[in-house]
Design a protein around this motif. Structure first.
Motif, mmCIF file in Angstrom:
data_model
loop_
_atom_site.group_PDB
_atom_site.id
_atom_site.type_symbol
_atom_site.label_atom_id
_atom_site.label_comp_id
_atom_site.label_asym_id
_atom_site.label_seq_id
_atom_site.Cartn_x
_atom_site.Cartn_y
_atom_site.Cartn_z
ATOM 1 N N VAL A 5 0.872 -1.188 0.000
ATOM 2 C CA VAL A 5 0.000 0.000 0.000
ATOM 3 C C VAL A 5 0.900 1.227 0.000
ATOM 4 O O VAL A 5 1.729 1.402 0.898
ATOM 5 N N SER A 6 0.747 2.088 -1.047
ATOM 6 C CA SER A 6 1.514 3.336 -1.153
ATOM 7 C C SER A 6 0.552 4.494 -0.930
ATOM 8 O O SER A 6 -0.535 4.543 -1.530
ATOM 9 N N LEU A 7 0.938 5.449 -0.085
ATOM 10 C CA LEU A 7 0.084 6.592 0.232
ATOM 11 C C LEU A 7 0.797 7.893 -0.115
ATOM 12 O O LEU A 7 1.985 8.030 0.128
ATOM 13 N N GLN A 8 0.057 8.860 -0.705
ATOM 14 C CA GLN A 8 0.674 10.116 -1.143
ATOM 15 C C GLN A 8 -0.319 11.258 -0.985
ATOM 16 O O GLN A 8 -1.536 11.087 -1.150
ATOM 17 N N ARG A 9 0.200 12.466 -0.686
ATOM 18 C CA ARG A 9 -0.630 13.658 -0.594
ATOM 19 C C ARG A 9 -1.171 14.040 -1.986
ATOM 20 O O ARG A 9 -0.444 13.954 -2.968
ATOM 21 N N PRO A 10 -2.443 14.515 -2.104
ATOM 22 C CA PRO A 10 -3.013 14.882 -3.419
ATOM 23 C C PRO A 10 -2.219 15.976 -4.112
ATOM 24 O O PRO A 10 -2.031 15.957 -5.323
ATOM 25 N N GLU A 11 -1.723 16.938 -3.328
ATOM 26 C CA GLU A 11 -0.999 18.035 -3.956
ATOM 27 C C GLU A 11 0.282 17.571 -4.615
ATOM 28 O O GLU A 11 0.785 18.204 -5.550
ATOM 29 N N ARG A 12 0.834 16.446 -4.130
ATOM 30 C CA ARG A 12 2.036 15.909 -4.766
ATOM 31 C C ARG A 12 1.708 15.404 -6.163
ATOM 32 O O ARG A 12 2.470 15.603 -7.114
ATOM 33 N N PHE A 13 0.541 14.769 -6.283
ATOM 34 C CA PHE A 13 0.116 14.310 -7.607
ATOM 35 C C PHE A 13 -0.134 15.500 -8.537
ATOM 36 O O PHE A 13 0.202 15.474 -9.713
ATOM 37 N N GLU A 14 -0.760 16.552 -7.988
ATOM 38 C CA GLU A 14 -1.014 17.755 -8.789
ATOM 39 C C GLU A 14 0.303 18.391 -9.227
ATOM 40 O O GLU A 14 0.437 18.850 -10.368
ATOM 41 N N GLU A 15 1.264 18.397 -8.320
ATOM 42 C CA GLU A 15 2.570 18.948 -8.649
ATOM 43 C C GLU A 15 3.228 18.178 -9.777
ATOM 44 O O GLU A 15 3.788 18.755 -10.713
ATOM 45 N N LEU A 16 3.107 16.879 -9.699
ATOM 46 C CA LEU A 16 3.689 16.047 -10.753
ATOM 47 C C LEU A 16 2.931 16.212 -12.066
ATOM 48 O O LEU A 16 3.532 16.222 -13.147
ATOM 49 N N ALA A 17 1.593 16.344 -11.928
ATOM 50 C CA ALA A 17 0.769 16.469 -13.147
ATOM 51 C C ALA A 17 1.116 17.725 -13.929
ATOM 52 O O ALA A 17 1.092 17.742 -15.161
ATOM 53 N N THR A 18 1.460 18.787 -13.179
ATOM 54 C CA THR A 18 1.776 20.046 -13.861
ATOM 55 C C THR A 18 3.041 19.943 -14.701
ATOM 56 O O THR A 18 3.275 20.792 -15.562
ATOM 57 N N LYS A 19 3.853 18.949 -14.442
ATOM 58 C CA LYS A 19 5.086 18.776 -15.212
ATOM 59 C C LYS A 19 4.859 18.005 -16.505
ATOM 60 O O LYS A 19 5.737 17.960 -17.367
ATOM 61 N N LEU A 20 3.635 17.434 -16.653
ATOM 62 C CA LEU A 20 3.355 16.646 -17.852
ATOM 63 C C LEU A 20 3.106 17.568 -19.039
ATOM 64 O O LEU A 20 2.455 18.604 -18.913
ATOM 65 N N ASP A 21 3.607 17.185 -20.200
ATOM 66 C CA ASP A 21 3.393 17.992 -21.412
ATOM 67 C C ASP A 21 1.908 18.118 -21.740
ATOM 68 O O ASP A 21 1.430 19.181 -22.156
ATOM 69 N N SER A 22 1.199 16.999 -21.560
ATOM 70 C CA SER A 22 -0.235 17.025 -21.885
ATOM 71 C C SER A 22 -0.966 18.004 -20.982
ATOM 72 O O SER A 22 -1.868 18.734 -21.420
ATOM 73 N N HIS A 23 -0.576 18.029 -19.703
ATOM 74 C CA HIS A 23 -1.204 18.971 -18.767
ATOM 75 C C HIS A 23 -0.882 20.399 -19.153
ATOM 76 O O HIS A 23 -1.754 21.287 -19.126
ATOM 77 N N VAL A 56 -3.598 23.284 -20.117
ATOM 78 C CA VAL A 56 -3.654 24.551 -19.386
ATOM 79 C C VAL A 56 -3.511 25.731 -20.349
ATOM 80 O O VAL A 56 -4.224 26.731 -20.251
ATOM 81 N N LYS A 57 -2.599 25.593 -21.310
ATOM 82 C CA LYS A 57 -2.383 26.665 -22.276
ATOM 83 C C LYS A 57 -3.627 26.879 -23.138
ATOM 84 O O LYS A 57 -4.027 28.018 -23.421
ATOM 85 N N GLN A 58 -4.262 25.781 -23.547
ATOM 86 C CA GLN A 58 -5.463 25.882 -24.361
ATOM 87 C C GLN A 58 -6.592 26.576 -23.590
ATOM 88 O O GLN A 58 -7.268 27.464 -24.107
ATOM 89 N N LEU A 59 -6.764 26.140 -22.337
ATOM 90 C CA LEU A 59 -7.825 26.732 -21.522
ATOM 91 C C LEU A 59 -7.563 28.215 -21.258
ATOM 92 O O LEU A 59 -8.494 29.031 -21.297
ATOM 93 N N GLN A 60 -6.319 28.567 -21.017
ATOM 94 C CA GLN A 60 -5.991 29.965 -20.770
ATOM 95 C C GLN A 60 -6.203 30.804 -22.025
ATOM 96 O O GLN A 60 -6.669 31.943 -21.960
ATOM 97 N N THR A 61 -5.873 30.226 -23.187
ATOM 98 C CA THR A 61 -6.084 30.923 -24.462
ATOM 99 C C THR A 61 -7.563 31.195 -24.677
ATOM 100 O O THR A 61 -7.967 32.304 -25.067
ATOM 101 N N ILE A 62 -8.377 30.160 -24.419
ATOM 102 C CA ILE A 62 -9.824 30.314 -24.567
ATOM 103 C C ILE A 62 -10.340 31.367 -23.587
ATOM 104 O O ILE A 62 -11.156 32.239 -23.932
#
Length: 577
Positions: A104-122, A126-132
């Motif tokens: 069982v691995s446990l992690q804080r949600p913000e850590r996942f969000e932090e990692l997600a922001t480093k993804l190219d797809s993310h 974000v860029k598309q939504l900000q443009t819109i």
């Protein structure tokens, strides 16, 4: 299964908590992150060998159940879920290809969000939504469930004349109190818990905005976001104001045009001071401009039906084309069809050698006015109906049909519906002619017009006869007290006679005598029934002569035959000439 000591320092260095258990769900290992996590939540009774449910009440039951599945036993299984504070992942613990327990691995949600922001797809999303967000021409505000501004787009900065950083992080309540806006839709949404639209005035830019606030709810039904859309309607309101000004200007121009039209009517002998006549002429103008067919003018003899027909023609698209009129009561039945449709040469005894074009042909693309249409012979009625329906006619003695191009306006002082019932007028022709019926009121029902009519015709005949006759209010009282059975025609005739024959400048006495002659009672010894009857008959004939221009009209007015009228006129030495 225990973890070798040389690997434990590796697991202690990772950023997430790790807990392992055996097949019986007893804890076999906890890394340092797991111990910190458990201590922080009052679970410091942790130790190897303890039941996993005691320290992991959400994850352990799922792990126990998962280890019973074939997928986990093959080493392919995986469960991802979250508790109140952490995400957790459960995977099988394999040893030499055999499942030995679970991890069982446990992690804080913000850590996942932090990692997600480093993804190219993310980043692309974000860029598309900000443009819109920034490309929208409407202003957009995003507030949290407490009314604190999270973000605004560029359009909103321009509309409100502000910078985003000056409002982000502030509560909308303070923004209203600062005077930047007069009211806040976000506060309305938070109060009503539903979509709300309001009009908002921006003092800084003096703009009027249509603002719509839309709530977004979390899984518990509480508002966690309010999205506000602002649309600048200042220009729209300005256009609306301009349109209203143009409408007022148009109405003013129409009023002026109506004034010119009334002047033109007066010059043509049509006076419309009364409400009834103004309404009638307004309708007539509409029908004329539409070039409507099937107009039937109704009214007593002398009310001005022929003038109304000319007025309709002059205001129609056919104004530059011929206007022809025929009195259906003035022609004998034997000649009527030839007069209306024309005839070929030699069609009947007395026919012109070259033939003759009928009134329908002569009217061309203009207007043909059928006055006294109730006097049409039945045989002609059938042919007229066929002509109106098929837009073509056959001249008398002809073999080739000709196209009918003119518009027909009909008029009558007869009760055509009663004539239909008595089979003296075709029902189908009645409905064909009676699409738009305009009823001209008799003069006794439009007394407001009498003074203007009298003034107009006194001026006309003063100019014609080189006179300067006038009237006073006494004449107006005389006219208004008189019923005018001959309507406008009678009024015109009496004015014409007064201007031409009266010696004095003021016409009051002439009109008094003409319309209310004194009744002298003979003395007893002079009393004679024949004399009284002759005197009354003479007076009635004089009044009818004033109202009518033909003996046929006099006969209809007095309810007798035309030969009787001719005989009575001869008896008293009267002549209509």
């Amino acid at each position: 299964m225990s973890i070798p000591a040389r690997y434990q320092h590796i697991l202690d260095s990772v950023s997430y908590a790790v807990v392992t258990m055996d097949l019986n769900c007893r804890v076999t290992y906890l890394n340092e992150r797991a111990k910190v996590f458990l201590k922080g939540r009052g679970r410091d009774h942790y130790r190897v060998g303890i039941e996993a449910e005691a320290i992991l009440p959400l994850a352990a039951p799922q792990a126990r159940k998962a280890m019973q599945t074939e997928e986990f036993q093959r080493g392919d299984g995986r469960i991802v879920d979250r508790g109140d504070e952490l995400f957790f992942e459960i995977t099988p613990l394999m040893a030499d290809g055999v499942m030995a327990g679970a991890v069982v691995s446990l992690q804080r949600p913000e850590r996942f969000e932090e990692l997600a922001t480093k993804l190219d797809s993310h980043r692309r999303l974000v860029k598309q939504l900000q443009t819109i967000f920034d490309a929208s021409s409407d202003g957009i505000w995003v507030c949290d469930g407490d009314g604190t501004v999270i973000s605004i787009n560029r359009a909103s900065e321009q509309i409100n004349g502000i910078r985003a950083e000056s409002v982000i992080g502030r509560n909308v309540d303070t923004i209203v109190h600062s005077g930047m806006v007069d009211r806040s839709v976000t506060l309305e949404v938070l109060r009503c818990k539903e979509q709300v639209s309001i009009m908002q005035h921006i003092k800084r830019t003096d703009k009027e905005l249509l603002v719509t606030g839309t709530p977004a709810f979390d899984e518990k039904g509480a508002i966690n976001l309010v999205v506000v859309n602002e649309r600048d309607v200042t220009d729209l309101n300005r256009l609306k104001s301009n349109l209203e000004n143009m409408t007022r200007a148009k109405e003013k121009a129409q009023d002026e045009l109506t004034g010119f039209m009334m002047l033109e009517l007066e010059q043509a002998g049509i006076v419309a001071e009364s409400k009834a006549m103004r309404k009638l002429l307004t309708t007539a103008v509409k029908l004329a401009q539409l070039d409507a067919s099937g107009i039937l003018l109704l009214g007593e003899s002398g009310t001005g039906k022929s003038l109304a027909a000319k007025f309709i023609h002059k205001n129609s698209p056919r104004r530059d084309k011929p206007f022809l009129s025929i009195n259906c009561a003035a022609l004998p039945e034997s000649l009527f069809e030839a007069e209306l449709f024309g005839h070929e040469k030699g069609a009947f005894t007395g026919a012109a050698e070259r033939g003759k074009i009928g009134l329908i042909g002569l009217a061309g693309e203009g207007t043909l006015f059928l006055d006294e249409v109730g006097e049409l012979p039945l045989a002609v009625q059938a042919k007229l109906l066929k002509c109106l329906d098929e837009k073509e006619y056959l001249p008398v003695g002809g073999r080739t049909y000709k196209k009918m191009q003119c518009s027909i306006i009909a008029a009558t002082n007869r009760d055509l519906e009663l004539m239909v019932q008595k089979r003296r007028f075709r029902e189908d022709l009645f409905y064909r002619l009676n699409t738009f019926a305009l009823s001209i009121p008799p003069l006794r029902e439009r007394v407001e017009d009498i003074f203007e009519l009298a003034s107009h015709y006194i001026k006309v005949y003063n100019e014609k006869y080189g006179q300067s006759k006038r009237i006073t209010t006494r004449t107006l009282d005389i006219f208004q007290a008189y019923a005018f059975p001959g309507n406008v025609r009678e009024l015109v005739n009496i004015i014409k006679k007064g201007v031409a024959l009266h010696d004095g400048e003021v016409l009051d006495d002439f009109f008094e005598d003409a319309l209310h002659p004194p009744h002298k009672v003979s003395s007893t010894h002079e009393l004679s029934l024949n004399q009284e009857l002759d005197r009354t008959e003479r007076m009635v004939l004089q009044r009818a002569m004033t109202a009518c221009s033909t003996t046929r009209q006099m006969a209809r007015l007095l309810g007798t035959s035309q030969p009787t009228i001719v005989r009575k006129l001869k008896k008293h030495g009267f002549s209509l000439q």
